[in-house]
Scaffold this motif. Structure first.
Motif, PDB file in Angstrom:
ATOM      1  N   THR A 120      52.366  38.933  39.265  1.00  9.17           N
ATOM      2  CA  THR A 120      51.371  38.542  40.260  1.00  9.17           C
ATOM      3  C   THR A 120      50.095  39.327  40.000  1.00  9.17           C
ATOM      4  OG1 THR A 120      52.236  40.176  41.787  1.00  9.17           O
ATOM      5  CG2 THR A 120      52.833  37.907  42.217  1.00  9.17           C
ATOM      6  N   ASP A 121      49.003  38.801  40.531  1.00  8.52           N
ATOM      7  CA  ASP A 121      47.740  39.521  40.470  1.00  8.52           C
ATOM      8  C   ASP A 121      46.902  39.085  41.663  1.00  8.52           C
ATOM      9  OD1 ASP A 121      45.833  41.271  39.501  1.00  8.52           O
ATOM     10  OD2 ASP A 121      44.859  39.758  38.256  1.00  8.52           O
TER      11      ASP A 121
ATOM     12  N   ASP B 102      36.596  37.999  30.771  1.00  7.99           N
ATOM     13  CA  ASP B 102      36.467  39.029  31.803  1.00  7.99           C
ATOM     14  C   ASP B 102      35.546  40.164  31.397  1.00  7.99           C
ATOM     15  OD1 ASP B 102      38.258  37.706  33.518  1.00  7.99           O
ATOM     16  OD2 ASP B 102      39.956  38.525  32.417  1.00  7.99           O
ATOM     17  N   SER B 103      35.501  40.492  30.100  1.00  7.80           N
ATOM     18  CA  SER B 103      34.684  41.636  29.687  1.00  7.80           C
ATOM     19  C   SER B 103      33.196  41.353  29.912  1.00  7.80           C
ATOM     20  CB  SER B 103      34.955  41.987  28.225  1.00  7.80           C
ATOM     21  OG  SER B 103      34.533  40.931  27.395  1.00  7.80           O
TER      22      SER B 103
ATOM     23  N   GLY C 203      39.949  39.091  38.268  1.00 12.51           N
ATOM     24  CA  GLY C 203      41.308  39.572  38.520  1.00 12.51           C
ATOM     25  C   GLY C 203      41.326  41.047  38.893  1.00 12.51           C
ATOM     26  N   TRP C 204      42.232  41.416  39.825  1.00 19.49           N
ATOM     27  CA  TRP C 204      42.362  42.825  40.200  1.00 19.49           C
ATOM     28  C   TRP C 204      42.800  43.633  38.984  1.00 19.49           C
ATOM     29  CZ3 TRP C 204      47.100  45.585  42.334  1.00 19.49           C
ATOM     30  CH2 TRP C 204      46.753  46.875  42.768  1.00 19.49           C
ATOM     31  N   SER C 205      43.607  43.035  38.118  1.00 21.92           N
ATOM     32  CA  SER C 205      44.042  43.715  36.899  1.00 21.92           C
ATOM     33  C   SER C 205      42.842  44.048  36.017  1.00 21.92           C
ATOM     34  CB  SER C 205      45.040  42.852  36.140  1.00 21.92           C
ATOM     35  OG  SER C 205      44.485  41.583  35.878  1.00 21.92           O
ATOM     36  N   VAL C 206      41.869  43.146  35.996  1.00 23.18           N
ATOM     37  CA  VAL C 206      40.648  43.390  35.227  1.00 23.18           C
ATOM     38  C   VAL C 206      39.926  44.600  35.812  1.00 23.18           C
ATOM     39  CG1 VAL C 206      38.409  42.437  34.561  1.00 23.18           C
ATOM     40  CG2 VAL C 206      40.417  40.949  34.671  1.00 23.18           C
ATOM     41  N   PHE C 207      39.847  44.626  37.152  1.00 20.83           N
ATOM     42  CA  PHE C 207      39.210  45.765  37.818  1.00 20.83           C
ATOM     43  C   PHE C 207      39.928  47.068  37.477  1.00 20.83           C
ATOM     44  CE2 PHE C 207      39.468  48.846  41.197  1.00 20.83           C
ATOM     45  CZ  PHE C 207      38.134  49.166  41.376  1.00 20.83           C
TER      46      PHE C 207
ATOM     47  N   VAL D 198      54.044  44.780  32.744  1.00 17.48           N
ATOM     48  CA  VAL D 198      52.986  44.356  33.672  1.00 17.48           C
ATOM     49  C   VAL D 198      52.132  45.508  34.181  1.00 17.48           C
ATOM     50  CG1 VAL D 198      53.906  42.155  34.491  1.00 17.48           C
ATOM     51  CG2 VAL D 198      54.664  44.263  35.537  1.00 17.48           C
ATOM     52  N   ASP D 199      52.773  46.648  34.522  1.00 16.24           N
ATOM     53  CA  ASP D 199      52.007  47.773  35.079  1.00 16.24           C
ATOM     54  C   ASP D 199      50.975  48.281  34.087  1.00 16.24           C
ATOM     55  OD1 ASP D 199      53.295  47.773  37.518  1.00 16.24           O
ATOM     56  OD2 ASP D 199      54.992  48.923  36.714  1.00 16.24           O
ATOM     57  N   ALA D 200      51.368  48.345  32.831  1.00 13.47           N
ATOM     58  CA  ALA D 200      50.488  48.890  31.805  1.00 13.47           C
ATOM     59  C   ALA D 200      49.204  48.079  31.663  1.00 13.47           C
ATOM     60  CB  ALA D 200      51.218  48.957  30.470  1.00 13.47           C
ATOM     61  N   VAL D 201      49.254  46.784  31.975  1.00 18.15           N
ATOM     62  CA  VAL D 201      48.042  45.978  31.827  1.00 18.15           C
ATOM     63  C   VAL D 201      47.376  45.708  33.180  1.00 18.15           C
ATOM     64  CG1 VAL D 201      48.750  44.889  29.675  1.00 18.15           C
ATOM     65  CG2 VAL D 201      49.378  43.818  31.833  1.00 18.15           C
ATOM     66  N   GLY D 202      47.835  46.392  34.220  1.00 18.68           N
ATOM     67  CA  GLY D 202      47.168  46.300  35.515  1.00 18.68           C
ATOM     68  C   GLY D 202      47.689  45.200  36.422  1.00 18.68           C
TER      69      GLY D 202
END
Lengths: 311, 295
Positions: free
Chosen positions: A98-99, A183-184, A201-205, A272-276
């Protein structure tokens, strides 16, 4: 004789080298990269080519038979399912993470800490084009400086989900913002622009948290920041989405593809955690694994695959 | 013997003619394809909507197909780029043909050609990493992505191109003209200003139009540093989208997958083709005029 042998070797090399194509959501792309790297260590002969053109593009290519695996940050639409049917492709849906969607500003933009959902609508609806162009237009006490908007491009699942929450319709956003599926581009823009307000995405943040400032969203019960906790307890649910793989079921017949998908599903929870990104509940991973197992079995047994949705 | 030579000559002539026809045929096929594919868009979108709407967002709801934001963005970046490049290119061209010793001239000409051949993506990256951060503290209300940053780097790309072409034109001005000027006791500068430049002006104008045509088609720089925001504006500080960059973005992000999307790409491509074609034609006219003035 020697020549014939050489040709045979070359052909064999070609066969194992036929790459497996993955395309779709840029939110899921880092996960795909991490998994691909691990897979490369396990089975160097399998070549995987992954790209991030956005969920809609990935699903489109899956439905035209151009890629084996699509990454998506939203569920397929009925239109897209129709396209798949038209090309006799039966997509299998496999949720793997999820994100959330994060709202962010430049780190020195300190006057804003939270936005209400209705303010997001005020800012992002089509009719705001040309009329809500300064921070001052959103809240009277905010400075009279230009509001430069950044956000996921119209081909991304992030765009569709954000539009749905902000305006009630999946594509009804304004057009005068800097939009990119990359995203970058957005992170660079928001991190370098004091007037910026962006969504991605929050993962991007999380991967660039030091150069951005996260904004809380008030869904009606007070401001909420995205966090592992608020994602789990549902307080940030409106801007949270499931990320999935879509696989062309027929292609699970190819052992390499079946293996890549199986390992993708097995490796995802640990990566998943490692990539946010954020983990799904264990029960959901179990359901994904069994859906894949069943589909692979039925295809191997020659069963005609049908349009399989996840439970 | 001579009969055999004749047939060989004939065959060679035919083959060369065929090759020439191929290039003409390709252009013709492109025009046909562009017109055919883009005409189909009128089934979905009216010409009125395309030309009168000031919104552009084919993937939005409601979709908007006004091409003015793209046209304005293209014109803004190209003219701004030319405005920056032209004075510098002219100074270089005058120096090269009027002041520079022949040996240095050869080296500089070669350097210009190398500079003109640097891939655009390199310029785009330089713009993003150096030009934008340099502009931000000096220009109010400018972000990371802006038309101005793109135009500055576009100018860097245009300078060697225009300088080289303009130098050719100025250099071609007959020596007698200069000698006559010097015989009248004129200084070097006034010979250049009063005699040489007026004579070469149509050649320089031709070079400018070629430069603008090239600027309009420039994609990579705009894609990287101009922000891809289709807003109708002539503010150089704002992010913009151009015709060429839209085509690139849409094909990368698979707009081609939707029917209207791909038709729209063809329509935009037709506009771009028509614009650059017109500019090239104007340039050719000016060049012709220039050559006619040459003895």
């Amino acid at each position: 004789m020697t020549r014939a042998l050489l040709i045979a070797i070359a052909l064999a090399a070609c066969e194992t080298r036929a790459p497996i194509w993955i395309d779709g959501s840029s939110t899921l792309f880092p996960l795909a990269e991490a998994v691909t790297e691990r897979l490369h260590g396990e089975a160097p002969a399998i070549e995987i080519v992954a790209s991030a053109s956005g969920s809609a593009a990935g699903i489109g290519r899956l439905c035209r038979g151009e890629v084996a695996i699509a990454l998506s940050s939203r569920a397929m639409s009925d239109d897209e399912r129709g396209q798949c049917r038209a090309h006799a492709i039966a997509p299998l849906e496999l949720p793997i993470a999820t994100d959330a969607i994060a709202i962010a500003v430049h780190p020195e933009t300190t006057f804003v800490t939270a936005l209400h959902v209705f303010e997001l609508r005020e800012i992002w609806r089509s009719s705001a084009e040309g009329s809500v162009t300064r921070w001052h237009d959103v809240r009277a006490e905010w400075p009279d400086t230009r509001l430069q908007l950044y956000g996921a491009g119209p081909f991304s699942g992030t765009f569709a989900q954000f539009a749905l929450v902000a305006t009630g319709r999946p594509r009804a956003l304004r057009g005068d913002y800097i939009g990119s599926e990359d995203d970058s581009v957005l992170v660079r823009g928001v991190a370098g622009d004091r007037r910026a307000l962006g969504f991605f995405g929050w993962s991007v943040f999380r991967r660039s948290a030091a150069s951005l400032r996260l904004i809380a969203v008030d869904f009606g019960a007070g401001p909420v920041l995205p966090s592992v906790e608020t994602l789990r307890d549902g307080r940030y649910a409106l801007l949270t989405r499931k990320l999935m793989l879509y696989v062309d079921t027929q292609r699970l017949r190819t052992p390499e593809i079946a293996r890549v998908v199986r390992r993708f599903v097995e490796l995802a929870p640990g990566q998943v955690d490692a990539v946010g990104l954020t983990r799904l509940a264990d029960s959901e991973y179990a359901r994904t694994a069994s859906a894949l197992h069943d589909a692979t079995l039925s295809v191997m047994q020659g069963g005609g695959a049908t349009d399989v949705r996840s439970p | 013997m001579s009969a055999r030579r004749e047939t060989r000559d004939k065959i060679v002539a035919r083959a060369l003619g065929l090759a020439a026809l191929l290039s003409f045929g390709t252009t013709f096929a492109i025009v046909l394809l562009l017109l055919g594919e883009s005409a189909a868009i009128f089934a979905k979108v009216s010409l009125k909507e395309l030309l009168l709407s000031v919104r552009f967002g084919p993937m939005l709801d409601p979709p908007a197909y006004g091409v003015w934001p793209l046209l304005a963005g293209t014109a803004l970046v190209a003219t701004l780029g030319l405005a920056i490049a032209l004075p510098i290119a002219l100074i270089i061209a005058v120096y090269l043909s009027e002041y520079c010793p022949p040996r240095i001239r050869r080296v500089l000409k070669a350097a210009l050609d190398v500079l003109a051949g640097v891939p655009a993506v390199v310029y785009g990256f330089v713009a993003l990493v150096y030009v934008s951060p340099f502009l931000q503290p000096h220009v109010a209300e400018i972000g990371v992505y802006s038309a101005l940053a793109g135009a500055i780097v576009l100018a860097a790309m245009l300078v060697p191109y225009i300088a080289s072409l303009a130098d050719d034109a100025i250099y071609a001005v007959p020596l007698e003209l200069r000698e006559a000027g010097f015989a009248l006791g004129a200084s070097r500068l006034s010979v250049v200003r009063r005699a040489v430049l007026p004579h070469a002006v149509s050649g320089v104008v031709a070079a400018c139009f070629l430069g603008v045509a090239r600027a309009m088609g420039e994609t990579m720089i705009v894609l990287i540093v101009c922000g891809l925001e289709p807003t109708l504006t002539l503010d150089p500080r704002a992010p913009v989208q151009t015709l060429a960059a839209f085509i690139a973005q849409a094909s990368l992000s698979d707009t081609g997958g939707t029917e209207t999307g791909s038709r729209l790409m063809f329509f935009v491509a037709t506009m771009l083709f028509a614009l650059t074609f017109a500019l090239n034609a104007i340039s050719a006219r000016w060049r012709e005029r220039f050559l006619r003035r040459m003895p």
